[in-house]
Design an enzyme around this catalytic site. Structure first.
Site, mmCIF file in Angstrom:
data_model
loop_
_atom_site.group_PDB
_atom_site.id
_atom_site.type_symbol
_atom_site.label_atom_id
_atom_site.label_comp_id
_atom_site.label_asym_id
_atom_site.label_seq_id
_atom_site.Cartn_x
_atom_site.Cartn_y
_atom_site.Cartn_z
ATOM 1 N N TYR A 456 0.849 -1.204 0.000
ATOM 2 C CA TYR A 456 0.000 0.000 0.000
ATOM 3 C C TYR A 456 0.880 1.248 0.000
ATOM 4 O O TYR A 456 0.967 1.949 -0.977
ATOM 5 C CB TYR A 456 -0.949 -0.019 1.196
ATOM 6 C CG TYR A 456 -1.930 1.135 1.171
ATOM 7 C CD1 TYR A 456 -3.042 1.094 0.332
ATOM 8 C CD2 TYR A 456 -1.737 2.265 1.951
ATOM 9 C CE1 TYR A 456 -3.937 2.156 0.285
ATOM 10 C CE2 TYR A 456 -2.621 3.328 1.909
ATOM 11 C CZ TYR A 456 -3.714 3.273 1.076
ATOM 12 O OH TYR A 456 -4.593 4.330 1.022
ATOM 13 N N SER A 536 -6.461 0.971 -4.424
ATOM 14 C CA SER A 536 -6.524 2.411 -4.184
ATOM 15 C C SER A 536 -5.125 3.012 -4.337
ATOM 16 O O SER A 536 -4.542 2.943 -5.420
ATOM 17 C CB SER A 536 -7.122 2.675 -2.800
ATOM 18 O OG SER A 536 -7.511 4.015 -2.676
ATOM 19 N N ASP A 619 -17.871 3.394 -7.749
ATOM 20 C CA ASP A 619 -16.779 3.939 -6.941
ATOM 21 C C ASP A 619 -16.759 5.456 -7.105
ATOM 22 O O ASP A 619 -16.374 5.974 -8.151
ATOM 23 C CB ASP A 619 -15.443 3.334 -7.375
ATOM 24 C CG ASP A 619 -14.311 3.649 -6.398
ATOM 25 O OD1 ASP A 619 -14.467 4.589 -5.601
ATOM 26 O OD2 ASP A 619 -13.284 2.958 -6.443
ATOM 27 N N HIS A 654 -15.784 1.488 -3.697
ATOM 28 C CA HIS A 654 -14.341 1.454 -3.454
ATOM 29 C C HIS A 654 -13.919 0.227 -2.648
ATOM 30 O O HIS A 654 -12.733 0.005 -2.443
ATOM 31 C CB HIS A 654 -13.911 2.734 -2.737
ATOM 32 C CG HIS A 654 -12.461 3.023 -2.844
ATOM 33 N ND1 HIS A 654 -11.810 3.191 -4.048
ATOM 34 C CD2 HIS A 654 -11.496 3.158 -1.891
ATOM 35 C CE1 HIS A 654 -10.530 3.436 -3.830
ATOM 36 N NE2 HIS A 654 -10.314 3.412 -2.537
#
Length: 686
Positions: A456, A536, A619, A654
């Site tokens: 991430y 993301s 989203d 999302h």
């Protein structure tokens, strides 16, 4: 497998000048919204048809789906919140698409279902979002998340009867729900109703809704008309006197405003006007606030601030830890401070008196992640959760006075933890920085095998151990799971975040690339067996490093990614991310963003890994246009014979609130794709 013929995507070049540089955007028309735009709708249908035709030919998908369902088939609880003699928690029987809200009367009473979102829609795509119980335990306010959107509707119900009240609040977004001390109503955050076809991302404000009234009568508590780009999130600690309002343009650091709820005026008082540190109120002792802050402490400390003083200044209670542990969670329970620290991304819980003196530690079931404290500041009964890569989330009862931990809900693992090995390694990045990496694999896997590397690296969010049935389905088949704690996250505090932020973002990419090199160099990963995944900001990570090192990775799975770094600010919540990425309207940020923006840095003519991008039509945080444009550009480039596909989910957003059956179906597709292109052998279905 034969070469894939991609659907034709019309190219309509839009040329723009940015600081003396011409940038061509060939697929801007894909930013138009389906189903309003027929061309975009047709493009989505054609892409999904192609992707489905490819995925349906891959072996192993059914096995992954069956095993994921088996791994999810266990009882799941959240940490209970106690009000009087009532305990409130969410619960899933196992394969429920959505968790339901329950109440239990008394410690040994029978649980009663209050809210079942599985009945709200035919496809179970509507979910409970945030929820909060009034201090007297008589009412629950909860949000409804429809089809994955970030917008929320708030409802309330009577706990005794289980009946929903007439109260209706719309257009809540990026909100918490917190009740007034007298239980007369609740505070929430909302934005103005968006214009037709648009989505408001400004003028966030905190309101109070009194039970039994219409939303038009809600009282405005706090807003900043002169700074419409700020988010304002209100919270009130357990049994607290003050409403604490954090204000931020999207960064971790925040200004802080408090409202004394014991007064009649409810007049907001800004006590920290600047946004150069984090400030979080965890309780109060009369007029004295107890806060967690990064002010003067990269890894956070606990301070007090006495509002009765004319010019209140922070007084340290528990200072920044000398052993480099990062304060990650804190609560006032039973007249003690309970602090959860991250030590190399693993949790330790330490106790302190209110004068800051240490008072021992809380014994945890093992190495993993613990936190989510719930309990009264003055009572001895408390609860917290614990999980690890091989341990399902368990809830523990904690007696503060005796410092004893006992199980409250301890689900049985759907996989034998004795057969799973979890270890932590460290590797060095390009600039010599040491970075931790968790490895999860079967104990009998002792040679190089296909590996799924997850990352991430953004917004100061740490990647900590937790039980994930989706990932364990990969591990069960003999694959290796690797979790890289790269810079940009919060594993080592504020400095670790800043080292992967703004102009330092390349450090996060370098760390992830170094993780891949480490896995192959040390014989953990097979030669052509490295798949990378992230969502993301992690989707940005995966796509960016694929462009930078297409030779290193064999499969890329970017999910709901931020992929057009020149236009991310123009959609929904994108403007709130400028503090993380930098605004493309500023020259220094523009030039930095152009070095890694996935949509703009595809290396034509290079031999690329197999790519399956995922997104969802609803989203409204990272709009699907990011993925649409990126995939169109991939398919138009000459990148070798491996596929570049996109999977577009419907009635989903999302990620939060996606029904379990859609979660399983999507990841079964992803793992089958990754297994095929990394050479992971799938055992036949049992």
């Amino acid at each position: 497998m034969p070469n894939i013929t991609y659907p034709k995507t019309e190219r309509v070049d839009v040329a723009e000048q940015h600081f003396g540089r011409t940038v061509v955007d060939s697929y801007r028309w894909l930013e138009n919204q389906a189903p309003n735009d027929q061309a975009v709708t047709a493009w989505i249908e054609a892409q999904n048809k192609l992707t489905r035709s490819h995925l349906d030919t891959l072996p192993g998908r059914q096995v992954f789906e069956q095993r994921m369902r088996a791994f999810f088939d266990y009882e799941r609880y959240t940490v209970p919140r106690k009000r009087g003699d009532r305990y409130f928690f969410t619960f899933s029987q196992g394969l429920d698409n959505q968790s339901s809200l329950y109440v239990r009367h008394g410690a040994a009473g029978e649980a009663r279902k209050l809210i079942d979102p599985n009945t709200w829609s035919d496809d179970s795509a509507d979910a409970i979002g945030e929820w909060s119980v009034s201090d007297d335990g008589r009412h629950v306010a909860f949000t409804i998340q429809k089809g994955g959107t970030d917008w929320r509707s708030i409802r309330a119900l009577d706990v005794e009867s289980g009946e929903e009240l007439q109260d209706t609040v719309e257009w809540a977004r990026f909100t918490r729900i917190t009740w007034a001390p007298n239980s007369s109503g609740f505070f929430y955050s909302r934005m103005p109703e968006p214009a037709q076809g648009g989505a408001a991302v400004a003028d966030h404000a905190v309101y109070f809704h009194r039970l039994g009234t219409r939303q038009t009568e809600d009282r405005l508590i706090y807003s900043t008309p002169k700074s419409p780009g700020l988010l304002h999130v209100a919270d009130r600690p357990e049994e607290g006197r003050y409403l604490a309002i954090s204000s931020t343009p999207g960064m971790n650091e925040n200004a802080l405003t408090v409202v004394d709820l014991a007064s009649k005026e409810w007049k907001p008082q800004t006590i920290v006007p600047h946004m150069d540190a984090e400030w979080s109120v965890i309780g109060n002792d009369g007029s004295k606030l107890i806060l967690v802050t990064t002010d003067g402490a990269e890894r956070r400390r606990v301070v007090s601030l006495d509002l009765a003083e004319p010019d209140p200044q922070p007084k340290e209670i528990v200072g920044e830890n000398a052993d480099k542990a990062v304060l990650n969670d804190a609560a006032i329970l039973g007249d003690r401070l309970l602090i959860g620290y991250l030590v190399d991304a693993k949790t330790e819980i330490r106790r302190f008196f209110f004068d800051g003196r240490p008072d021992g530690r809380v014994a945890l079931p093992g190495l993993g992640t613990a936190g989510g404290f719930q309990g009264s500041p003055h009572g001895n009964e408390a609860f917290f959760g614990f999980t690890s890569y091989d341990v399902p989330t368990s809830v523990y009862h904690y007696d503060v006075a005796s410092n004893t931990v006992t199980p409250w809900a301890e689900p049985k693992a759907p996989i034998d933890p004795d057969g799973i090995a979890v270890e932590q390694r460290f590797f060095r990045s390009k600039d010599g920085t040491e970075v931790p990496l968790f490895l999860i694999r079967r104990k009998d896997v002792t040679q190089a095998e296909p590996t799924l590397l997850y990352g991430y690296g953004g917004f100061g969010i740490p990647q900590v151990p937790y039980f994930n049935p989706i990932q364990l389905a990969w591990v069960e088949q003999g694959g290796v799971l690797a979790i890289a704690n790269i810079r940009g996250g919060g594993e080592y505090g504020r400095a670790w975040h800043r080292a992967g932020q703004l102009e330092e973002k390349q450090n996060a990419f370098d760390d992830f690339i170094a993780a891949g090199e480490f896995l192959k160099r040390t014989g953990i990963t097979s030669r052509k067996g490295l798949a990378i995944q992230g969502e993301s900001n992690g989707g940005l990570l995966v796509a960016a490093v694929t462009n930078q090192r297409p030779d290193l990775f064999d499969v890329a799975l970017p999910g709901v990614g931020v992929l057009d770094m020149l236009r991310y600010e123009k959609f929904t919540a994108g403007a709130f991310w400028a503090s993380e990425f930098g605004s493309p309207s500023e020259e220094r940020h523009f030039r930095n963003l152009m070095t890694y923006s996935p949509y703009h840095t595809i290396q034509k003519g290079e031999d690329y890994p197999a790519i399956l991008a995922t997104t969802a039509d609803a989203d409204d945080r990272v709009v699907p246009a990011h993925t649409f444009k990126y995939v169109a550009a991939l398919q138009a480039a000459n990148l070798g014979s491996k596929p570049r596909l996109v999977r577009i989910e419907t009635r989903a957003g999302h990620g939060a609130g996606m029904p379990l059956d859609k979660v399983i179906a999507q990841h079964a597709d992803m793992w089958a794709f990754a297994a095929h292109w990394t050479g992971l052998n799938i055992a036949p279905a049992k």
